[in-house]
Design a protein around this motif. Structure first.
Motif, PDB file in Angstrom:
ATOM      1  N   ALA A 153      -9.128   1.123   1.997  1.00 32.78           N
ATOM      2  CA  ALA A 153      -8.885  -0.234   1.468  1.00 32.78           C
ATOM      3  C   ALA A 153      -8.431  -1.249   2.361  1.00 32.78           C
ATOM      4  O   ALA A 153      -9.106  -2.443   2.453  1.00 32.78           O
ATOM      5  CB  ALA A 153      -8.109  -0.312   0.112  1.00 32.78           C
ATOM      6  N   GLN A 177      -9.451  -0.240  -4.151  1.00 35.24           N
ATOM      7  CA  GLN A 177      -8.839   1.346  -4.422  1.00 35.24           C
ATOM      8  C   GLN A 177      -9.161   1.530  -5.694  1.00 35.24           C
ATOM      9  O   GLN A 177      -9.749   2.698  -6.135  1.00 35.24           O
ATOM     10  CB  GLN A 177      -7.381   1.346  -4.557  1.00 35.24           C
ATOM     11  CG  GLN A 177      -6.846   1.042  -3.212  1.00 35.24           C
ATOM     12  CD  GLN A 177      -5.118   0.839  -2.950  1.00 35.24           C
ATOM     13  OE1 GLN A 177      -4.362   2.047  -3.267  1.00 35.24           O
ATOM     14  NE2 GLN A 177      -4.815  -0.329  -2.564  1.00 35.24           N
ATOM     15  N   THR A 188       0.787  -1.100  -0.138  1.00 32.26           N
ATOM     16  CA  THR A 188       0.098   0.045  -0.048  1.00 32.26           C
ATOM     17  C   THR A 188       0.914   1.364  -0.016  1.00 32.26           C
ATOM     18  O   THR A 188       0.245   2.531  -0.223  1.00 32.26           O
ATOM     19  CB  THR A 188      -0.846   0.155   1.205  1.00 32.26           C
ATOM     20  OG1 THR A 188      -0.349  -0.395   2.456  1.00 32.26           O
ATOM     21  CG2 THR A 188      -2.091  -0.977   1.058  1.00 32.26           C
TER      22      THR A 188
END
Length: 455
Positions: A289, A279, A21
């Motif tokens: 997310a 996302q 991420t």
């Protein structure tokens, strides 16, 4: 020892996913290319998978507690290097060292944990350990998103430092040293196993980008398979084998390793694409997310500590069969709902069902493997289990990526097809458990099985 092993395992598995991420922010800050970003993930996976059996062998020879502590120190110092990296090249190199530290930690964590508990308490301890490990795979995207958006991406590495370093003093003070059979290192075996894992994982992580029919994929894959065959032949005749092949005469040991390969392939592949789907299709940031994936982590947190008692009552086979079926149903259901643009509320149940599957499957598979060997060979058993787990994760991401691309590369039909393949991989894990493991355990079954394996 349970707390130390679980914390170390959580840190190592978390670091495999927490970077995902943060990749877009790393790309912007360090001027990285897409291939550079891939290698910030792949460098860790490659060194981890290639050196696990080596870590187990060094623990048997030099002392499991000492090598485990060295692995924690290496992982922590490499995390500092990642956080301070001035360029993407430095970051990739530091990630490779992190993976090497993880390879020293994971197999020895299992060996030390198994040795620390008597047989009647071992199932509970392995259940807690497996539950924490499964939880780490789920909360990784949440932690990565929260830290990246709230502080800075460098802090996804800084958080490892106090965990790793603070664990070393109580480890050295409270854990007795243990070793495997005193024998020379199997240097040809170490080399062949490393080349085999490197070639196979390299091909898996590069296959989608380079093309599955390209020389960049086929050459390392062929070299890896050839080295794997050579490793098997070497271990058949080695006087001090790093992986005694007789362990695989135990159907639970062999079956548990097959189960973890396919279960982890389904798990990591599904999480990788589901986090991106939230996302891209639902237009959320990394943190939200990650939060959406939390239902997947509820069951490992609640059920994991009880998985050992459930295995005592119903048998490992029942837990793996039911758990892998839950995982398959949850992944397939999630793919259909999310690809169709369904609401988040419609995803909560399938995500929770998938998490329940992991909460049952991973602890039962772990127990099936490590409870069938003598204490002197626990590190080797743990190393084999961890190697196949990492290979399975790389395999799952690669296969789901290929299916995703072939189905259009969109988070509509492509995502649905990828998640259905994840469900199929979980079904293979369920079938492997049904065919190789015993039913409801009888008293002293694990002890008798260990005697047979080490005879």
């Amino acid at each position: 020892m349970l707390g130390l092993s679980a914390a170390a395992s959580f840190m190592v598995i978390l670091d495999m996913l927490v970077v995902a991420t943060a990749l877009s922010t790393i790309q912007r800050d360090l001027g990285a290319s897409l291939e550079d970003l891939e290698w910030t993930v792949n460098a860790y996976t490659l060194s981890f998978a290639c050196l696990i059996l080596t870590g187990a062998a060094l623990g048997d020879r030099l002392g499991r507690r000492a090598v485990f502590a060295a692995g924690l120190a290496m992982f922590s110092l490499a995390s500092v290097a990642c956080a301070l990296a001035p360029s993407v090249g430095t970051l990739i190199a530091a990630r490779a060292v992190q993976g090497a530290g993880a390879a020293l930690v994971m197999p020895l964590a299992l060996a030390l944990l198994n040795a620390a508990f008597p047989p009647e308490r071992r199932g509970w301890a392995l259940g807690v350990y497996g539950g924490v490990t499964g939880l780490a795979a789920t909360v990784g995207p949440v932690v990565g998103g929260a830290i990246t958006q709230g502080i800075a991406w460098q802090w996804i590495f800084w958080i490892n430092v106090p965990i790793g370093l603070l664990a070393i003093p109580p480890l050295l003070a409270r854990t007795p040293e243990s070793r495997g059979v005193r024998a020379p290192l199997d240097l040809p075996g170490l080399l062949l196993s490393g080349v085999a894992a490197l070639g196979i994982v390299w091909a898996l992580v590069r296959g989608n980008a380079a093309g599955w029919g390209s020389a960049q994929t086929l050459v390392p894959l062929g070299a890896g398979i050839a080295a794997g065959v050579g490793f098997v032949l070497r271990e058949r005749v080695a006087t001090a084998a790093m992986l005694p092949l007789r362990l695989f005469r135990s159907r639970p040991f062999a079956g548990g390793n097959v189960v973890i390969f396919f279960a982890n392939a389904a798990l990591l592949g599904a999480i990788f694409f589901t986090a991106q789907c939230f996302q891209v299709s639902y237009h959320h940031g990394a943190f939200v997310a990650g939060l959406w994936l939390l239902p997947f982590g509820v069951a490992p947190l609640l059920v994991g500590p009880r998985a050992g008692a459930l295995a005592d009552r119903f048998g490992e086979r029942s837990l793996i069969v039911v758990g892998a079926l839950c995982l398959a149903a949850g992944m397939g259901w999630t793919g259909v709902v999310a690809a169709g643009g369904g609401s988040y509320l419609a995803l909560v149940v399938p995500l929770t069902l998938g998490g329940l599957g992991i909460a049952l499957t991973i602890p039962a598979a772990t127990r099936a493997v490590v409870s069938r060997v003598a204490p002197a060979e626990m590190a080797k058993a743990g190393g084999t289990f961890s190697t196949l787990r990492q290979l399975g994760g790389a395999f799952g991401v690669a296969v789901l990526g290929a299916v995703f691309s072939a189905a259009g590369g969109t988070f509509g039909g492509g995502f649905r097809s990828a998640m259905l393949v994840a469900a199929a991989l979980a079904l293979v894990a369920s079938a492997a458990g049904a065919l190789s493991l015993q039913g409801r355990p009888r008293p002293e079954t694990a002890h008798q099985s260990a005697q047979r394996v080490t005879a």
